[in-house]
Design a protein around this motif. Structure first.
Motif, PDB file in Angstrom:
ATOM      1  N   LEU A  36      33.230  31.301  48.465  1.00 48.58           N
ATOM      2  CA  LEU A  36      32.887  32.129  47.307  1.00 48.58           C
ATOM      3  C   LEU A  36      31.461  32.654  47.446  1.00 48.58           C
ATOM      4  O   LEU A  36      31.213  33.842  47.244  1.00 48.58           O
ATOM      5  CB  LEU A  36      33.044  31.339  46.008  1.00 48.58           C
ATOM      6  N   TRP A  37      30.519  31.796  47.804  1.00 53.96           N
ATOM      7  CA  TRP A  37      29.132  32.230  47.948  1.00 53.96           C
ATOM      8  C   TRP A  37      28.995  33.264  49.070  1.00 53.96           C
ATOM      9  O   TRP A  37      28.238  34.226  48.926  1.00 53.96           O
ATOM     10  CB  TRP A  37      28.231  31.022  48.214  1.00 53.96           C
ATOM     11  N   GLU A  38      29.724  33.079  50.163  1.00 51.15           N
ATOM     12  CA  GLU A  38      29.687  34.070  51.250  1.00 51.15           C
ATOM     13  C   GLU A  38      30.235  35.405  50.760  1.00 51.15           C
ATOM     14  O   GLU A  38      29.659  36.453  51.035  1.00 51.15           O
ATOM     15  CB  GLU A  38      30.494  33.581  52.456  1.00 51.15           C
ATOM     16  N   TYR A  39      31.338  35.372  50.028  1.00 53.58           N
ATOM     17  CA  TYR A  39      31.943  36.596  49.510  1.00 53.58           C
ATOM     18  C   TYR A  39      30.951  37.328  48.603  1.00 53.58           C
ATOM     19  O   TYR A  39      30.725  38.522  48.740  1.00 53.58           O
ATOM     20  CB  TYR A  39      33.226  36.274  48.738  1.00 53.58           C
ATOM     21  N   VAL A  40      30.372  36.588  47.655  1.00 57.55           N
ATOM     22  CA  VAL A  40      29.444  37.194  46.697  1.00 57.55           C
ATOM     23  C   VAL A  40      28.229  37.770  47.426  1.00 57.55           C
ATOM     24  O   VAL A  40      27.782  38.876  47.117  1.00 57.55           O
ATOM     25  CB  VAL A  40      29.025  36.162  45.624  1.00 57.55           C
ATOM     26  N   SER A  41      27.715  37.052  48.407  1.00 55.39           N
ATOM     27  CA  SER A  41      26.519  37.548  49.098  1.00 55.39           C
ATOM     28  C   SER A  41      26.827  38.777  49.951  1.00 55.39           C
ATOM     29  O   SER A  41      25.988  39.666  50.076  1.00 55.39           O
ATOM     30  CB  SER A  41      25.890  36.449  49.953  1.00 55.39           C
ATOM     31  N   LEU A  42      28.035  38.880  50.495  1.00 56.75           N
ATOM     32  CA  LEU A  42      28.399  40.046  51.311  1.00 56.75           C
ATOM     33  C   LEU A  42      28.846  41.240  50.469  1.00 56.75           C
ATOM     34  O   LEU A  42      28.538  42.385  50.788  1.00 56.75           O
ATOM     35  CB  LEU A  42      29.519  39.676  52.289  1.00 56.75           C
ATOM     36  N   GLN A  43      29.579  40.980  49.385  1.00 58.33           N
ATOM     37  CA  GLN A  43      30.152  42.058  48.575  1.00 58.33           C
ATOM     38  C   GLN A  43      29.294  42.436  47.369  1.00 58.33           C
ATOM     39  O   GLN A  43      29.551  43.447  46.720  1.00 58.33           O
ATOM     40  CB  GLN A  43      31.554  41.666  48.085  1.00 58.33           C
ATOM     41  N   ALA A  44      28.323  41.622  47.047  1.00 59.61           N
ATOM     42  CA  ALA A  44      27.434  41.826  45.893  1.00 59.61           C
ATOM     43  C   ALA A  44      28.232  41.884  44.579  1.00 59.61           C
ATOM     44  O   ALA A  44      27.896  42.626  43.651  1.00 59.61           O
ATOM     45  CB  ALA A  44      26.579  43.074  46.067  1.00 59.61           C
TER      46      ALA A  44
END
Length: 115
Positions: A36-44
């Protein structure tokens, strides 16, 4: 890699239910949170599937019900998806192929004035 630890407070029954599903899917809670954190950091942004939950301040009653099965939770997500895009949810269970074929054939016969 420099790591850090996170502490999250949640209802104990929610944690047990979530851990069970996550384990059933073959993941660990840590792996899911990292994803989830990777997704949020990549997709904003948060995943669209979570936007409804975050904006409403919680899950709908079918999803959050302590006795809800994985099927119930999945059905709730599908219903929310259809509602979110403004499309009527298909009837359950889905009609058999033969029924669809016969209905289509009848519609065509009526369209052609042969029925």
């Amino acid at each position: 890699m420099d790591t850090t630890q996170m502490n999250v407070r949640m209802d104990a029954s929610l944690k047990r239910a979530g851990d069970a599903v996550i384990s059933e899917l073959g993941y660990t809670p840590s792996r899911v949170v990292r994803a989830l954190w990777e997704y949020v950091s990549l997709q904003a942004r948060v995943p669209r599937a979570l936007e409804h939950v975050l904006n409403q301040g919680g899950l709908d009653s079918a999803f959050a019900s302590p006795g809800a099965t994985a099927h119930d939770r999945g059905a709730s997500l599908v219903a929310d998806f259809y509602k979110g895009i403004g499309v009527s949810e298909p009837p359950r269970p889905a009609p058999e192929y033969e029924t669809l074929r016969d209905d289509w054939a009848q519609d065509k016969l009526e369209e052609w004035g042969l029925s």
